[in-house]
Design an enzyme around this catalytic site. Structure first.
Site, PDB file in Angstrom:
ATOM      1  N   ASN A   1       5.890   6.661 -33.927  1.00  0.00           N
ATOM      2  CA  ASN A   1       6.049   8.069 -33.525  1.00  0.00           C
ATOM      3  C   ASN A   1       6.879   8.220 -32.255  1.00  0.00           C
ATOM      4  O   ASN A   1       6.876   9.277 -31.627  1.00  0.00           O
ATOM      5  CB  ASN A   1       4.676   8.749 -33.381  1.00  0.00           C
ATOM      6  CG  ASN A   1       3.877   8.142 -32.241  1.00  0.00           C
ATOM      7  OD1 ASN A   1       4.209   7.050 -31.747  1.00  0.00           O
ATOM      8  ND2 ASN A   1       2.844   8.829 -31.810  1.00  0.00           N
TER       9      ASN A   1
ATOM     10  N   ASP B   1       6.798   1.121 -32.963  1.00  0.00           N
ATOM     11  CA  ASP B   1       6.376   2.434 -32.457  1.00  0.00           C
ATOM     12  C   ASP B   1       6.829   3.513 -33.440  1.00  0.00           C
ATOM     13  O   ASP B   1       7.948   4.002 -33.365  1.00  0.00           O
ATOM     14  CB  ASP B   1       7.004   2.614 -31.060  1.00  0.00           C
ATOM     15  CG  ASP B   1       6.795   4.002 -30.480  1.00  0.00           C
ATOM     16  OD1 ASP B   1       5.927   4.747 -30.976  1.00  0.00           O
ATOM     17  OD2 ASP B   1       7.510   4.321 -29.504  1.00  0.00           O
TER      18      ASP B   1
ATOM     19  N   ASP C   1       2.094   1.258 -32.599  1.00  0.00           N
ATOM     20  CA  ASP C   1       0.918   1.898 -33.192  1.00  0.00           C
ATOM     21  C   ASP C   1       0.629   1.315 -34.579  1.00  0.00           C
ATOM     22  O   ASP C   1       1.401   0.511 -35.106  1.00  0.00           O
ATOM     23  CB  ASP C   1       1.122   3.420 -33.252  1.00  0.00           C
ATOM     24  CG  ASP C   1       2.534   3.769 -33.679  1.00  0.00           C
ATOM     25  OD1 ASP C   1       2.915   3.339 -34.787  1.00  0.00           O
ATOM     26  OD2 ASP C   1       3.276   4.429 -32.903  1.00  0.00           O
TER      27      ASP C   1
ATOM     28  N   GLU D   1     -11.439 -17.570 -28.968  1.00  0.00           N
ATOM     29  CA  GLU D   1     -10.563 -17.803 -27.822  1.00  0.00           C
ATOM     30  C   GLU D   1     -11.268 -18.834 -26.960  1.00  0.00           C
ATOM     31  O   GLU D   1     -12.031 -18.511 -26.055  1.00  0.00           O
ATOM     32  CB  GLU D   1     -10.298 -16.537 -27.008  1.00  0.00           C
ATOM     33  CG  GLU D   1      -9.198 -16.807 -25.984  1.00  0.00           C
ATOM     34  CD  GLU D   1      -9.174 -15.875 -24.786  1.00  0.00           C
ATOM     35  OE1 GLU D   1      -8.193 -15.928 -24.043  1.00  0.00           O
ATOM     36  OE2 GLU D   1     -10.132 -15.123 -24.565  1.00  0.00           O
TER      37      GLU D   1
ATOM     38  N   ASP E   1     -13.045 -12.674 -28.140  1.00  0.00           N
ATOM     39  CA  ASP E   1     -12.385 -12.698 -26.840  1.00  0.00           C
ATOM     40  C   ASP E   1     -13.255 -13.398 -25.808  1.00  0.00           C
ATOM     41  O   ASP E   1     -14.449 -13.123 -25.698  1.00  0.00           O
ATOM     42  CB  ASP E   1     -12.128 -11.241 -26.422  1.00  0.00           C
ATOM     43  CG  ASP E   1     -11.398 -11.140 -25.106  1.00  0.00           C
ATOM     44  OD1 ASP E   1     -10.263 -11.636 -25.048  1.00  0.00           O
ATOM     45  OD2 ASP E   1     -11.957 -10.582 -24.146  1.00  0.00           O
TER      46      ASP E   1
ATOM     47  N   ASP F   1       6.815   7.233 -29.094  1.00  0.00           N
ATOM     48  CA  ASP F   1       6.290   7.635 -27.783  1.00  0.00           C
ATOM     49  C   ASP F   1       6.318   6.462 -26.801  1.00  0.00           C
ATOM     50  O   ASP F   1       5.718   6.519 -25.734  1.00  0.00           O
ATOM     51  CB  ASP F   1       4.877   8.221 -27.910  1.00  0.00           C
ATOM     52  CG  ASP F   1       3.870   7.188 -28.407  1.00  0.00           C
ATOM     53  OD1 ASP F   1       4.277   6.036 -28.738  1.00  0.00           O
ATOM     54  OD2 ASP F   1       2.672   7.506 -28.482  1.00  0.00           O
TER      55      ASP F   1
HETATM   56  C1  GLC Z   1      -8.855 -12.611 -23.077  1.00  0.00           C
HETATM   57  C2  GLC Z   1      -7.612 -11.877 -23.522  1.00  0.00           C
HETATM   58  C3  GLC Z   1      -6.910 -11.357 -22.308  1.00  0.00           C
HETATM   59  C4  GLC Z   1      -7.842 -10.422 -21.584  1.00  0.00           C
HETATM   60  C5  GLC Z   1      -9.161 -11.122 -21.243  1.00  0.00           C
HETATM   61  C6  GLC Z   1     -10.205 -10.156 -20.805  1.00  0.00           C
HETATM   62  O1  GLC Z   1      -8.543 -13.744 -22.357  1.00  0.00           O
HETATM   63  O2  GLC Z   1      -6.803 -12.715 -24.275  1.00  0.00           O
HETATM   64  O3  GLC Z   1      -5.710 -10.710 -22.631  1.00  0.00           O
HETATM   65  O4  GLC Z   1      -7.224  -9.976 -20.410  1.00  0.00           O
HETATM   66  O5  GLC Z   1      -9.695 -11.787 -22.351  1.00  0.00           O
HETATM   67  O6  GLC Z   1     -10.669  -9.410 -21.883  1.00  0.00           O
HETATM   68 CA    CA Z   2       3.592   5.174 -30.786  1.00  0.00          CA
END
Ligand code: GLC
Ligand code: CA
Length: 571
Positions: A58, A56, A64, A297, A235, A60
């Site tokens: 900055n 992080d 980032d 994935e 994903d 917060d």
């Molecule tokens: C994938 C990601 C997971 C997310 C899901 C919906 O499984 O790894 O973190 O919640 O897709 O996008």
């Molecule tokens: Ca930050």
């Protein structure tokens, strides 16, 4: 799916079967034989980085992009070739970035597009490529496409998503449930129709049967490739399509973590259409940029299902992650061996890709019942030895190299991940594996300079951190560093692989061969000690020890305590 977040979800996953896709007899040679340089990913170590939790800059409380840039030297020293960064696009953060509101920008809490460009450029200098996460199944409900789509039934964006009338009695169009709890349909008061969401209601599914969706998404993918990104981790790729006739899924006997009847999601996951779309994405986008890759994935149960994601002509995903190893309980040699062998020998000659940790799964040291006398660090070492000596590309998850443990929420009030709020206490969500990276012993483990981090730092940070482990020759970090360095320099670890002592249900052993060298890996996953003769391990004279934990090598052979491991050169 996807998510095998916890035991309950892992069970749900085990029940998933696949719609048989007609995969033609597979040639063993890739169609587009890539040049050596375009094959960089075969010898790479990839590092999954969750930007919210890494550094992080900055102060917060939220990690980032500048924070990532500041730690590139650390990653280069570790031996990382590429970062896969989970979503940093503008997002309401309902699913911490997996609900994308704009594919062509950076969320202000993570920085700017200029910060991303800077990260790409700095990475280039240090030999670290950037791979982004492509959330293809759904957008955020705040994405302008969905805002338009829900406005009225005739809006040009209506068909970007999946809208259907409810049944005559007003209930949802069919019985599909969301993997994140409750029905997969939400009725929108504006038009009175239901929209479909495999994940949260804030994540409406895109309608990939609409060519305009394909065009818009392919353009989004190109937007970052043009900026120098090296590809995407796709994903939830198996969820892109669902049957148009909305056939009910068969119910199974159990209940999911949220109290609904469990179902076998055969009509809304792993449809054959997914593969046609992946081929188009490869051809029309990815392959136009040399050396670019797709990582999948791909939570499938078997290597046969995984093989489909390479494509019959190796023309889909270069690195479909074989994630089913994560679901094995307990983790034993006889469970691992056939699965690994099946992936290694997949009929299309696809390159294997393994990951044992990620942002959706309990971290390895906290995942298994540990044999008496062993620690989470021993579990971290034996799984690292496996991942880093297998033939295939390993994907590490930030903090894995420190042996970081889960830091699970103790009270429902503290939970950030919505599935943890909905499923508490059965399903505590994924916060525990997403806590801040532990850099040093200073305030907040050096994640930032004192602001409250979005998730609490692990209680062990004073001793389990990069600075401390760097100095300790026996640390998990140095174990990872030396094995990664060995992988990069020893041709045997880039060569062939053969299982030995295949009948052994406790100890997994294999020999890697290449460039005139041989390396033997022996891993005792059991809670019992094991003694193995060299003849049993395929013969050969042991030479330099590459890695070892809870193991002894003597003239008679190898002695391994529970979770003992040995990686040794053979002469
Ligand atoms: C994938 C990601 C997971 C997310 C899901 C919906 O499984 O790894 O973190 O919640 O897709 O996008
Ligand atoms: Ca930050």
């Amino acid at each position: 799916m996807r998510k095998l977040v916890t035991g309950a979800m892992a069970t749900a996953l085990a029940l998933v079967t696949t719609t048989p896709a007609a995969i033609a007899a597979a040639p063993t040679m890739p169609v587009n034989a890539a040049s050596a340089k375009d094959d960089w990913w075969k010898s790479a170590v990839i590092y999954e980085l969750y930007p919210r939790s890494f550094a992080d800059s900055n102060n917060d409380g939220i990690g980032d992009l500048k924070g990532v840039s500041q730690h590139l030297d650390y990653l280069a020293d570790l031996g990382v070739d590429a970062i896969w960064m989970t979503p940093m696009f503008p997002s309401p953060q309902a699913d911490f970035g997996y609900d994308v509101a704009d594919y062509d920008d950076v969320d202000p809490q993570f920085g700017t597009v200029a910060d991303a460009d800077q990260l790409i450029a700095a990475g280039k200098q240090k030999g670290i490529k950037l791979i982004l996460d492509f959330v293809i199944n759904h957008t955020s409900d705040k994405h302008p496409w969905f805002v338009q789509s829900r406005a009225n039934r005739t809006n040009p964006y209506r068909d970007f998503y999946i809208w259907r009338d409810g049944k005559a009695d007003g209930t949802p169009p069919n019985n599909w449930s969301s993997i994140f709890g409750g029905p997969a349909w939400d009725k929108d008061p504006v038009t009175g129709q239901y929209y479909y969401h495999f994940f949260y209601p804030q994540q409406p599914d895109l309608n990939w049967r609409n060519p305009k969706v394909e065009k818009a998404m392919f353009d989004a993918a190109e937007w970052w490739l043009k900026r120098g990104v090296y590809g995407y981790r796709l994903d939830a790729v198996g969820t892109m399509f669902e049957r148009e006739d909305l056939k009910d899924n068969p119910l199974t006997s159990g209940k999911d973590a949220f109290g609904l009847a469990e179902q076998n999601r055969i009509y809304n996951t792993e449809l054959p259409e997914v593969h046609i779309e992946l081929q188009r994405l490869r051809q029309q986008v990815i392959d136009r940029y040399p050396g670019r890759i797709l990582i999948g994935e791909t939570y499938v149960g078997t290597s046969a299902e995984l093989t489909k994601f390479y494509g019959a002509r190796n023309d889909e995903v270069q690195l479909p992650m074989f994630l089913s190893l994560i679901g094995i309980r307990p983790l034993t040699a006889d469970q691992l061996r056939p699965r690994i062998e099946a992936v290694e020998n997949n009929p299309v000659g696809g390159w294997p890709c393994f990951a044992l940790n990620n942002h959706d799964q309990r971290r390895v040291p906290s995942r298994y019942v540990l044999p008496a006398g062993t620690t989470g660090d021993d579990m971290a070492r034996i799984t690292a030895a496996l991942l880093l000596t297998l033939r295939g590309t390993p994907i590490l998850y930030y903090g894995e190299e420190l042996g970081m443990q889960n830091n699970d929420p103790k009270r429902v009030e503290d939970v950030q991940d919505i599935i943890g709020k909905k499923g508490w206490p059965n399903e505590k969500g994924r916060d525990g594996e997403r806590t801040p990276m532990q850099w040093d012993a200073s305030v907040n483990a050096g994640f930032n300079s004192g602001a409250k981090p979005w998730l609490p730092v692990g209680p062990d940070y004073a001793t389990r951190n990069v600075t401390a482990e760097r100095k300790d020759s026996n640390s998990v970090l140095n174990f990872y560093r030396s094995l990664i360095a060995e992988r990069r320099s020893n041709p045997a670890l880039a060569g062939d692989m053969m299982m030995v002592d295949r009948g052994n249900s406790n100890v997994l052993s294999y020999v890697r061969t290449g460039g005139g060298k041989r390396v033997l890996t022996v891993l005792n996953f059991s809670g019992n000690p094991a003694d193995l003769t060299l003849a049993q391990l395929g013969g050969g004279k042991p030479g330099r020890v590459i890695a070892k934990n809870r193991a002894d090598l003597n003239a008679a052979g190898v002695h391994l305590a529970p979770l003992g491991l040995l990686v040794v050169e053979l002469s």
